[in-house]
Design a protein around this motif. Sequence first.
Motif, PDB file in Angstrom:
ATOM      1  N   LEU A 101     -12.231   3.038   9.153  1.00  0.00           N
ATOM      2  CA  LEU A 101     -10.845   2.586   9.087  1.00  0.00           C
ATOM      3  C   LEU A 101      -9.884   3.766   9.165  1.00  0.00           C
ATOM      4  CD1 LEU A 101      -8.781   0.363   8.675  1.00  0.00           C
ATOM      5  CD2 LEU A 101      -9.141   0.549   6.216  1.00  0.00           C
ATOM      6  N   VAL A 102     -10.215   4.852   8.460  1.00  0.00           N
ATOM      7  CA  VAL A 102      -9.363   6.039   8.518  1.00  0.00           C
ATOM      8  C   VAL A 102      -9.273   6.563   9.946  1.00  0.00           C
ATOM      9  CG1 VAL A 102      -9.186   8.455   7.808  1.00  0.00           C
ATOM     10  CG2 VAL A 102      -9.693   6.705   6.109  1.00  0.00           C
ATOM     11  N   ARG A 110      -2.666   8.928   9.659  1.00  0.00           N
ATOM     12  CA  ARG A 110      -4.044   9.256   9.342  1.00  0.00           C
ATOM     13  C   ARG A 110      -4.158  10.317   8.256  1.00  0.00           C
ATOM     14  NH1 ARG A 110      -5.920  10.620  14.381  1.00  0.00           N
ATOM     15  NH2 ARG A 110      -5.842   8.398  14.864  1.00  0.00           N
ATOM     16  N   GLU A 111      -3.257  11.281   8.243  1.00  0.00           N
ATOM     17  CA  GLU A 111      -3.366  12.383   7.284  1.00  0.00           C
ATOM     18  C   GLU A 111      -3.236  11.878   5.856  1.00  0.00           C
ATOM     19  OE1 GLU A 111      -1.304  16.728   6.401  1.00  0.00           O
ATOM     20  OE2 GLU A 111      -0.932  15.698   8.300  1.00  0.00           O
ATOM     21  N   GLY A 112      -2.245  11.012   5.594  1.00  0.00           N
ATOM     22  CA  GLY A 112      -2.095  10.461   4.247  1.00  0.00           C
ATOM     23  C   GLY A 112      -3.268   9.591   3.865  1.00  0.00           C
ATOM     24  N   GLN A 142      -2.330   7.037  -6.166  1.00  0.00           N
ATOM     25  CA  GLN A 142      -2.856   7.212  -4.809  1.00  0.00           C
ATOM     26  C   GLN A 142      -1.719   7.312  -3.792  1.00  0.00           C
ATOM     27  OE1 GLN A 142      -5.546   3.777  -4.975  1.00  0.00           O
ATOM     28  NE2 GLN A 142      -7.240   5.176  -4.585  1.00  0.00           N
ATOM     29  N   ALA A 143      -0.654   6.535  -4.003  1.00  0.00           N
ATOM     30  CA  ALA A 143       0.496   6.618  -3.093  1.00  0.00           C
ATOM     31  C   ALA A 143       1.130   8.003  -3.157  1.00  0.00           C
ATOM     32  CB  ALA A 143       1.519   5.536  -3.454  1.00  0.00           C
ATOM     33  N   ALA A 144       1.194   8.574  -4.374  1.00  0.00           N
ATOM     34  CA  ALA A 144       1.746   9.928  -4.512  1.00  0.00           C
ATOM     35  C   ALA A 144       0.860  10.947  -3.796  1.00  0.00           C
ATOM     36  CB  ALA A 144       1.877  10.282  -5.992  1.00  0.00           C
ATOM     37  N   ILE A 145      -0.463  10.775  -3.886  1.00  0.00           N
ATOM     38  CA  ILE A 145      -1.378  11.672  -3.174  1.00  0.00           C
ATOM     39  C   ILE A 145      -1.175  11.552  -1.668  1.00  0.00           C
ATOM     40  CG2 ILE A 145      -3.811  12.058  -2.610  1.00  0.00           C
ATOM     41  CD1 ILE A 145      -4.451  11.321  -5.540  1.00  0.00           C
TER      42      ILE A 145
END
Length: 324
Positions: A101-102, A110-112, A142-145
């Motif tokens: 999926l990534v 893709r990077e995030g 996870q959103a912050a990461i």
Amino acid sequence: MRADRLIQALLLLQGRPQITASELAAELEVSVPTARRDLEALAMSGVPIYPARGRGGGWRLIGGARTDLTGLTQGEVTSLLIGLTQSLGAEPERVAAVRKLVRAMPAPFREGAQRVAAATVRDVPWGEAERESTSSTVAALQAAIADELQVRATYDGSGGERVLELVPLVVGSRGARWYLLGAPVVPGGESADPDCVRTYRVDRIREVELLPQRGIAPDGFDGSGEWARMVERVEGMRGRVRAILRVKPWAVRAMLDRFGVQARMIDSVIEPDDPVVEVRAHRADALAEQLAAWASVVEVVEPAEVRSHLRQIGERLVEQYRDA
């Protein structure tokens, strides 16, 4: 989670000439009607698939078409990866699905997505952990990461409630309990301080807010390696006290499963055919409390300190229920 199933169904379609509803049901471990509805949902959403009727039929992508999921927004991509990484299953097929999926993500996203996938760990439990409703907090971290942002969190730790401002680096779980590895930024910078990485229990985070300030991992930061070192430190603290047990043969497997890495079979030093197990904990009284529930199938051979704590537990129970 239906979004999870739909993505897996799409990936399966892309990897095979065709697939039947019954084959998809077996792959996804759902009923055949559910699998059929998932395939119909993919078709209705615009995925170019069609059912071939009759003997040897099944669902196929039109002309071998493939999709790069370019219709997804960045928020939807992050949300989808968060849902997949929080799912309890960690079987090889799910891990492979996340990786595929990534790779299928639109290039700008893709990077995030890769940061989320790389910074989320699902691990075996330390003993038993209750189910916790932490998905919204984990999702925010996870959103912050994904966006490389700092967070402000209200944390209720052993020293009381305090406010943390830090860079989330890894979110991981042991069983049902989630943990955060994070660190404040270096003074005057935007990179997390590698010398100040700490472990926090997610269920003790009362509030979490994404800040506009950028927060990135230190150069060369190894998230999986840092997680492994944290686990090793905790295991060392948890395993300071060891007890040798004689266990009824039929209960050995259940005990090993319950204590996980804190238990192991050892060569018998009592009788050749006796199952002997070593278990560990951070304190003798804590170990005795855990073993009290196994009193009908376990005898503690040593140490004397654990046996003494067990006797005290028994005496308290007898006194409390003397008139029962």
